[in-house]
Design a protein around this motif. Structure first.
Motif, PDB file in Angstrom:
ATOM      1  N   LEU A   1      -4.044 -14.693  12.844  1.00 32.32           N
ATOM      2  CA  LEU A   1      -4.466 -13.492  12.123  1.00 32.32           C
ATOM      3  C   LEU A   1      -3.253 -12.799  11.513  1.00 32.32           C
ATOM      4  O   LEU A   1      -3.273 -12.381  10.357  1.00 32.32           O
ATOM      5  CB  LEU A   1      -5.176 -12.554  13.104  1.00 32.32           C
ATOM      6  CG  LEU A   1      -5.972 -11.377  12.554  1.00 32.32           C
ATOM      7  CD1 LEU A   1      -6.950 -10.913  13.599  1.00 32.32           C
ATOM      8  CD2 LEU A   1      -5.099 -10.230  12.158  1.00 32.32           C
ATOM      9  N   GLY A   2      -2.188 -12.710  12.316  1.00 32.42           N
ATOM     10  CA  GLY A   2      -0.950 -12.108  11.835  1.00 32.42           C
ATOM     11  C   GLY A   2      -0.415 -12.835  10.613  1.00 32.42           C
ATOM     12  O   GLY A   2      -0.066 -12.216   9.617  1.00 32.42           O
ATOM     13  N   PHE A   3      -0.415 -14.169  10.660  1.00 39.68           N
ATOM     14  CA  PHE A   3       0.051 -14.960   9.521  1.00 39.68           C
ATOM     15  C   PHE A   3      -0.746 -14.642   8.263  1.00 39.68           C
ATOM     16  O   PHE A   3      -0.194 -14.445   7.188  1.00 39.68           O
ATOM     17  CB  PHE A   3      -0.099 -16.453   9.812  1.00 39.68           C
ATOM     18  CG  PHE A   3       1.053 -17.031  10.572  1.00 39.68           C
ATOM     19  CD1 PHE A   3       2.352 -16.688  10.247  1.00 39.68           C
ATOM     20  CD2 PHE A   3       0.836 -17.936  11.590  1.00 39.68           C
ATOM     21  CE1 PHE A   3       3.412 -17.223  10.941  1.00 39.68           C
ATOM     22  CE2 PHE A   3       1.886 -18.478  12.292  1.00 39.68           C
ATOM     23  CZ  PHE A   3       3.175 -18.125  11.976  1.00 39.68           C
TER      24      PHE A   3
ATOM     25  N   GLU B   1      -2.389 -12.009   7.507  1.00 38.43           N
ATOM     26  CA  GLU B   1      -2.093 -10.678   6.982  1.00 38.43           C
ATOM     27  C   GLU B   1      -0.714 -10.643   6.325  1.00 38.43           C
ATOM     28  O   GLU B   1      -0.533 -10.002   5.303  1.00 38.43           O
ATOM     29  CB  GLU B   1      -2.171  -9.648   8.104  1.00 38.43           C
ATOM     30  CG  GLU B   1      -3.580  -9.453   8.645  1.00 38.43           C
ATOM     31  CD  GLU B   1      -4.531  -8.862   7.628  1.00 38.43           C
ATOM     32  OE1 GLU B   1      -4.320  -7.710   7.218  1.00 38.43           O
ATOM     33  OE2 GLU B   1      -5.471  -9.557   7.215  1.00 38.43           O
ATOM     34  N   ILE B   2       0.243 -11.354   6.924  1.00 37.82           N
ATOM     35  CA  ILE B   2       1.585 -11.355   6.342  1.00 37.82           C
ATOM     36  C   ILE B   2       1.541 -11.945   4.931  1.00 37.82           C
ATOM     37  O   ILE B   2       2.113 -11.400   3.988  1.00 37.82           O
ATOM     38  CB  ILE B   2       2.575 -12.155   7.223  1.00 37.82           C
ATOM     39  CG1 ILE B   2       2.816 -11.412   8.537  1.00 37.82           C
ATOM     40  CG2 ILE B   2       3.904 -12.348   6.512  1.00 37.82           C
ATOM     41  CD1 ILE B   2       3.604 -12.203   9.559  1.00 37.82           C
TER      42      ILE B   2
ATOM     43  N   PHE C   1       0.138  -9.362   2.610  1.00 35.87           N
ATOM     44  CA  PHE C   1       1.062  -8.261   2.328  1.00 35.87           C
ATOM     45  C   PHE C   1       2.183  -8.717   1.391  1.00 35.87           C
ATOM     46  O   PHE C   1       2.607  -7.976   0.512  1.00 35.87           O
ATOM     47  CB  PHE C   1       1.652  -7.698   3.616  1.00 35.87           C
ATOM     48  CG  PHE C   1       0.705  -6.809   4.355  1.00 35.87           C
ATOM     49  CD1 PHE C   1       0.153  -5.701   3.736  1.00 35.87           C
ATOM     50  CD2 PHE C   1       0.341  -7.091   5.657  1.00 35.87           C
ATOM     51  CE1 PHE C   1      -0.733  -4.886   4.401  1.00 35.87           C
ATOM     52  CE2 PHE C   1      -0.544  -6.273   6.334  1.00 35.87           C
ATOM     53  CZ  PHE C   1      -1.085  -5.166   5.712  1.00 35.87           C
ATOM     54  N   LEU C   2       2.648  -9.950   1.589  1.00 34.88           N
ATOM     55  CA  LEU C   2       3.705 -10.450   0.719  1.00 34.88           C
ATOM     56  C   LEU C   2       3.204 -10.589  -0.710  1.00 34.88           C
ATOM     57  O   LEU C   2       3.879 -10.202  -1.659  1.00 34.88           O
ATOM     58  CB  LEU C   2       4.227 -11.800   1.233  1.00 34.88           C
ATOM     59  CG  LEU C   2       5.083 -11.722   2.489  1.00 34.88           C
ATOM     60  CD1 LEU C   2       5.534 -13.101   2.910  1.00 34.88           C
ATOM     61  CD2 LEU C   2       6.293 -10.822   2.264  1.00 34.88           C
TER      62      LEU C   2
ATOM     63  N   LEU D   1       0.923  -8.940  -2.093  1.00 36.46           N
ATOM     64  CA  LEU D   1       0.653  -7.624  -2.660  1.00 36.46           C
ATOM     65  C   LEU D   1       1.912  -6.832  -2.976  1.00 36.46           C
ATOM     66  O   LEU D   1       1.866  -5.888  -3.763  1.00 36.46           O
ATOM     67  CB  LEU D   1      -0.169  -6.809  -1.654  1.00 36.46           C
ATOM     68  CG  LEU D   1      -1.679  -6.944  -1.706  1.00 36.46           C
ATOM     69  CD1 LEU D   1      -2.298  -6.259  -0.508  1.00 36.46           C
ATOM     70  CD2 LEU D   1      -2.207  -6.340  -2.979  1.00 36.46           C
ATOM     71  N   SER D   2       3.029  -7.217  -2.349  1.00 37.17           N
ATOM     72  CA  SER D   2       4.188  -6.322  -2.383  1.00 37.17           C
ATOM     73  C   SER D   2       4.843  -6.284  -3.751  1.00 37.17           C
ATOM     74  O   SER D   2       4.778  -7.233  -4.526  1.00 37.17           O
ATOM     75  CB  SER D   2       5.207  -6.787  -1.346  1.00 37.17           C
ATOM     76  OG  SER D   2       5.717  -8.038  -1.744  1.00 37.17           O
ATOM     77  N   ASP D   3       5.515  -5.184  -4.025  1.00 34.45           N
ATOM     78  CA  ASP D   3       6.299  -5.064  -5.246  1.00 34.45           C
ATOM     79  C   ASP D   3       7.521  -5.963  -5.188  1.00 34.45           C
ATOM     80  O   ASP D   3       8.046  -6.394  -6.204  1.00 34.45           O
ATOM     81  CB  ASP D   3       6.751  -3.616  -5.431  1.00 34.45           C
ATOM     82  CG  ASP D   3       5.609  -2.761  -5.925  1.00 34.45           C
ATOM     83  OD1 ASP D   3       4.576  -3.344  -6.311  1.00 34.45           O
ATOM     84  OD2 ASP D   3       5.739  -1.530  -5.915  1.00 34.45           O
ATOM     85  N   PHE D   4       7.954  -6.231  -3.957  1.00 34.84           N
ATOM     86  CA  PHE D   4       9.153  -7.023  -3.740  1.00 34.84           C
ATOM     87  C   PHE D   4       9.019  -8.406  -4.381  1.00 34.84           C
ATOM     88  O   PHE D   4       9.934  -8.890  -5.054  1.00 34.84           O
ATOM     89  CB  PHE D   4       9.395  -7.080  -2.219  1.00 34.84           C
ATOM     90  CG  PHE D   4      10.181  -8.238  -1.719  1.00 34.84           C
ATOM     91  CD1 PHE D   4      11.424  -8.541  -2.246  1.00 34.84           C
ATOM     92  CD2 PHE D   4       9.692  -9.008  -0.663  1.00 34.84           C
ATOM     93  CE1 PHE D   4      12.159  -9.592  -1.746  1.00 34.84           C
ATOM     94  CE2 PHE D   4      10.432 -10.061  -0.169  1.00 34.84           C
ATOM     95  CZ  PHE D   4      11.661 -10.360  -0.724  1.00 34.84           C
TER      96      PHE D   4
ATOM     97  N   PHE E   1      -8.830 -10.615   5.435  1.00 31.92           N
ATOM     98  CA  PHE E   1      -9.347 -11.053   6.720  1.00 31.92           C
ATOM     99  C   PHE E   1     -10.836 -11.434   6.644  1.00 31.92           C
ATOM    100  O   PHE E   1     -11.295 -12.319   7.351  1.00 31.92           O
ATOM    101  CB  PHE E   1      -9.132  -9.898   7.698  1.00 31.92           C
ATOM    102  CG  PHE E   1      -9.513 -10.184   9.105  1.00 31.92           C
ATOM    103  CD1 PHE E   1      -9.069 -11.332   9.733  1.00 31.92           C
ATOM    104  CD2 PHE E   1     -10.310  -9.301   9.809  1.00 31.92           C
ATOM    105  CE1 PHE E   1      -9.413 -11.593  11.046  1.00 31.92           C
ATOM    106  CE2 PHE E   1     -10.653  -9.554  11.124  1.00 31.92           C
ATOM    107  CZ  PHE E   1     -10.207 -10.699  11.738  1.00 31.92           C
TER     108      PHE E   1
END
Lengths: 353, 563
Positions: free
Chosen positions: B354-356, B358-359, B362-363, B365-368, B478
């Motif tokens: 689950l953590g993977f 989400e990571i 998030f990656l 989605l990120s501006d980075f 998710f």
């Protein structure tokens, strides 16, 4: 064949350690770079840490629920995040009514006590209901089965609240008594932060005393140690399990109110992210271990609050704050890979097999 | 005397449970939402059917365990249970009319709900009517018990079919109207919404007749088929398969655009379901971050084929170059994510994966990482697949792509299942330590499961990306993982037909029944719990898995408690 196998096994281990080293390197280089650049004042750092501690003490309270249940049933109560959400959500209706009637202005202390009681009671009821319906009939099922019901129960509860009370954000009334702050030179702490940290601390202490000192607490520890033997000693295991869920629920309800006091609003989906993070805290500290959960919560809160700025800003990563959840999840993954027994826990490794 | 008292007490308790359930359903807004969909035009709508089903089930459970009671006792206690639950609904009705401000808390306690419950009558008459209805419908299961098994089953399945056909009216009318000869049937059977009264009666009678016929002659047909010589049996199978294939090929043309789109959705989930089925169903590794591989497949194809100027690398290659790369990348990601979790078991594995998931979200989605993956706005300008000059432009064309994909993947799954690897997976699912002791290389076996599962999801992601022409990282959440997990659990873990049934039920139905879509996740949650409680082996269980679960049901408690 054997040689090949050995080689492959080593390779995976090497991979894992390289991964760990890589992340460690990022953290060290990032922190170093950020600190050398000195973009942030001491005050900014203090605020971040304080926020982390505030959030962390809430995580710790929720984490206790996971830890208590895991200690006794060896299962992750996936629906705990909804237990956490349900309390403050139901208490919202009372809080809203009190706010509109002006009761909060006149008698804020009593109002907050009422909100706490309602939230803790509701969360306790939800936790007990979930245990009764979704877990108890499956106590002897293969491990995957209760985990799936837990996920199902979690979704069911989320969307029950969502459909029952509508999709709108519910904004809690404000408590002006928490607005003031104490200043120590450059550093400022608001009353709200003090309240959250103290309240969480008191509750955790109370739980610790309960588990260590009372007869029920002793029974809980006995069941957690060995269910069959405990039952033979005349402990009513079912009752102890329900008590455990109820305790976890009450703490989650209180944590929910604290969380809502910080963030001011409730939705049906409030619980998911704090729930996962609290679980991470529980694992961090060593699941099944009560002081561990508290420590883990504080640690995660601070890392999450400090992490994006400290580790990532120095590396020139844009908008590091967006990645705070990614940091929390990475922590979870790393802990489970490298130290599944957690910081304080050692019992798990032998129990798991 | 005492016995009779507990008898009524039990009925009362069940009535209370049923009553709470039906009030709950009402307050969730289900009755009102479904009231817009007629089952039989001008007679009954789905919302009211829901109420009736609740009463019926209450009566059913009230007598379910009473094997040696007399029919009169049964009928009276079931009726009583139905009456009690109807009383709850009546209570809600009075509360609604007396206190309209309820709505500020319960958003669905609307005047419209009251109107639906009143059935267009005055409140007093409606209350009495509801109570009577509750008693009658509640007593119905007890009455049905008096009927012999065969006709009883026929009656129940006929009612179910009427409801189903009424619900699927839209789909069926569209299908029938494509051929002119059948248009008459459409107008005879269906009203503007739902079945016409004539249609309902005909459907009911036909299904009852069919049911009775099957019970009488069904076994003999079966026996005759089994007695056929092998060659003929194969020929029959072949003909049936050909007919199925012909229907499958003709579907988009018959069903039109909207329903083809639904089928494409179902196909995507079948693809992913088959993939997760390998990981969860075969190998027993609960993966809650499955969406990560879907996302990786999608982004790979996106980067390979997009012509967007906003990202650092946009290949502009055709889809067919992107697809294999996507599959390889997804499989590779499966291994990369698999290695660290090799030693993590059970619940922990669920959380790590689950953590993977989400990571990855998030990656993306990120501006980075925006310069590479286009951030929250989404990766645009992904072309459709071409073969020569044939473009898989819309759902009616993409359907074939998915059909081929599903068939290939299902074939691979089937073959893998009975292969050496498949048996190793199942051994691992049952007991890792024993499997290892038997000489199974856990590392390779686990990684292969992750890689296979991931590559199937990668195909799904790739097709989805080019279907939408854009990738929204927000949609990679998710819920996708849970959706896939739910469908393989409903279908039966480890069972390949189960995946198809699960996808049709959990993905197809909500798309067709729009009112249902609002309650999708609520129902998923309830279904996951109920399924585990009542039928953990799923709708189309796999033989071996059913056996495993049977073991625990029979009360092999000591062995399980030790773990």
């Amino acid at each position: 064949m054997l040689a090949q196998k050995l080689k492959r096994l080593e390779l995976t281990d090497v991979f894992i350690y390289l991964l760990g080293l890589g992340i460690l390197a990022v953290v060290i280089v990032g922190s170093g770079a950020t600190l050398v650049q000195a973009k942030y004042s001491a005050r900014a750092w203090f605020d971040l840490v304080l926020f982390g501690v505030t959030l962390g003490s809430i995580y710790a309270l929720i984490a206790l629920g996971y830890t208590l249940v895991y200690g006794i049933l060896r299962m992750i109560n996936f629906a705990h995040s909804e237990v956490f959400m349900g309390g403050p959500y139901i208490a919202y209706f009372i809080a809203d009514a009190m706010g509109k009637a002006g009761f909060i202005e006149q008698n804020p202390v009593l109002a907050i006590i009422i909100i706490f009681l309602v939230a803790m009671f509701s969360s306790t009821m939800i936790a007990m209901l979930v245990e009764r319906i979704a877990y108890r009939p499956l106590r002897h099922a293969p491990r995957l089965v209760p985990l799936i019901t837990a996920i199902g129960a979690s979704f069911f509860l989320q969307y029950t609240f969502f459909r029952l009370f509508g999709p709108n954000l519910k904004v809690y009334p404000t408590f002006h008594m928490f607005d003031a702050s104490i200043a120590f030179g450059d550093f400022k702490i608001t009353y709200l932060q003090i309240f959250v940290i103290v309240a969480a601390g008191v509750l955790m202490l109370a739980l610790h005393q309960f588990v260590q000192r009372t007869k029920v607490g002793k029974a809980m520890r006995a069941v957690s140690e060995d269910r069959e033997t405990a039952a033979l000693m005349g402990i009513n295991v079912d009752n102890i399990i329900v008590t455990t869920f109820a305790l976890g629920g009450a703490l989650a309800g209180a944590a929910g109110v604290l969380y809502v006091l910080v963030f001011n609003q409730v939705t049906a989906f409030l619980g998911f992210v704090p729930g996962i993070k609290a679980f991470t805290s529980a694992v961090l500290g060593g699941i099944g271990n009560i002081p561990g959960a508290m420590l883990g919560g504080l640690f995660l809160g601070v890392i999450e609050s400090l992490g994006p700025t400290l580790f990532l800003d120095g590396l020139g990563i844009a908008a590091p704050y967006q990645l705070k959840d990614a940091i929390a999840f990475t922590m979870l993954v790393l802990v489970l890979i490298f130290r599944p027994a957690g910081i304080l826990g050692e019992r798990l490794t032998e129990k798991k097999a | 005397m005492n016995n009779a008292k507990t008898f009524w007490m039990d009925a009362f308790k069940l009535g209370v449970v049923g009553g709470i359930a039906v009030v709950f359903i009402a307050l969730l807004g289900m009755i009102e939402a479904f009231a817009t969909r007629d089952i039989i035009a001008d007679v009954i709508d789905m919302g009211r059917v829901l109420v009736l089903i609740a009463f019926f089930l209450t009566g059913h459970f009230a007598i379910a365990r009473k094997q040696n009671a007399t029919p009169v006792e049964n009928i009276s206690s079931a009726g009583f249970a139905g009456l009690v639950s109807a009383a709850f609904l009546v209570g809600l009705m009075w509360l609604l009319s007396a206190m309209p401000t309820m709505r500020t808390v319960f958003v669905n306690a609307t005047p419209a709900l009251l109107k639906t419950l009143l059935f267009g009558f005055d409140i007093i008459i409606a209350s009495l009517g509801l109570l009577a209805l509750g008693a009658v419908v509640g007593a119905l299961p007890a009455v049905l018990r008096l009927v012999p098994v065969s006709p009883r089953r026929a009656l129940i399945s006929a009612s179910a079919w009427v409801i189903l056909i009424g619900l699927l009216q839209e789909l069926l009318v569209v299908t029938l109207k494509t051929t002119e000869a059948l248009e008459g049937i459409a107008t005879l059977f269906f009203a503007k919404t739902g079945l016409s009264i004539v249609g309902a009666v005909i459907v009911f009678i036909v299904i009852v007749a069919l049911g009775l016929w099957r019970d009488r002659y069904g076994t003999s047909v079966r026996v005759r088929y089994d007695n056929l010589p092998t060659l003929q049996r194969r020929a029959t199978n072949g003909v049936l398969l050909l007919i199925l294939l012909a229907i499958l090929l003709a579907l988009p043309a018959i069903l039109g655009l909207f329903f083809s789109e639904v089928l494409v959705q179902v196909g995507l989930y079948i693809l992913m379901g088959l993939g997760l089925n390998i990981v969860v169903g075969f190998a027993g590794l609960l993966d809650l971050g499955y969406v990560a591989f879907f996302a990786i497949g999608a982004y790979t194809v996106g980067l390979m084929t997009s012509t967007s100027k906003e990202i650092a690398f946009a290949g502009g290659f055709p889809f067919w170059v992107g697809l294999p790369v996507a599959i390889v990348m997804a499989a590779f990601a499966g291994i990369i994510l698999g290695v660290p979790v090799l030693k993590v078991r059970g619940d922990y594995l669920a959380i790590v994966t689950l953590g993977f998931g989400e990571i990855v979200k998030f990656l993306a989605l990120s501006d980075f990482l925006k310069p590479y993956f286009a951030g929250a706005r989404g990766l645009e300008l992904i072309p459709k697949p071409f073969i020569g000059s044939f473009e898989f432009a819309g759902p009616q064309q993409l359907y074939y792509l998915l059909l081929i994909g599903c068939v290939i993947v299902a074939f691979i799954s089937l073959r893998l299942k009975t292969s050496r690897v498949g048996r190793a997976w199942m051994a691992m699912r049952e007991d890792e330590d024993v499997a290892q002791a038997m000489g199974i290389n856990l590392v390779a076996t686990k990684l292969l499961a992750f890689a296979m599962g991931a590559s199937f999801a990668g195909i799904g992601g790739a097709i989805n990306a080019s279907k939408l022409a854009i990738i929204y990282p927000h949609s990679m959440n998710f819920f996708v993982s849970i959706n896939v997990l739910a469908l393989i659990i409903i279908g039966g873990m480890g069972s390949i037909p189960g995946v198809i049934v699960g996808a049709l039920v959990l993905v197809g139905l909500p798309e067709i029944l729009r009112e249902f879509a609002d309650f999708r996740w609520l129902v998923y949650g309830a279904v996951l719990v109920l399924m585990m409680l009542v039928r953990p082996e799923g709708l189309m269980p796999e033989a071996r898995r059913a056996m495993e679960l049977e073991e625990f049901r029979e009360g092999d408690t000591t062995a399980q408690a030790a773990t």
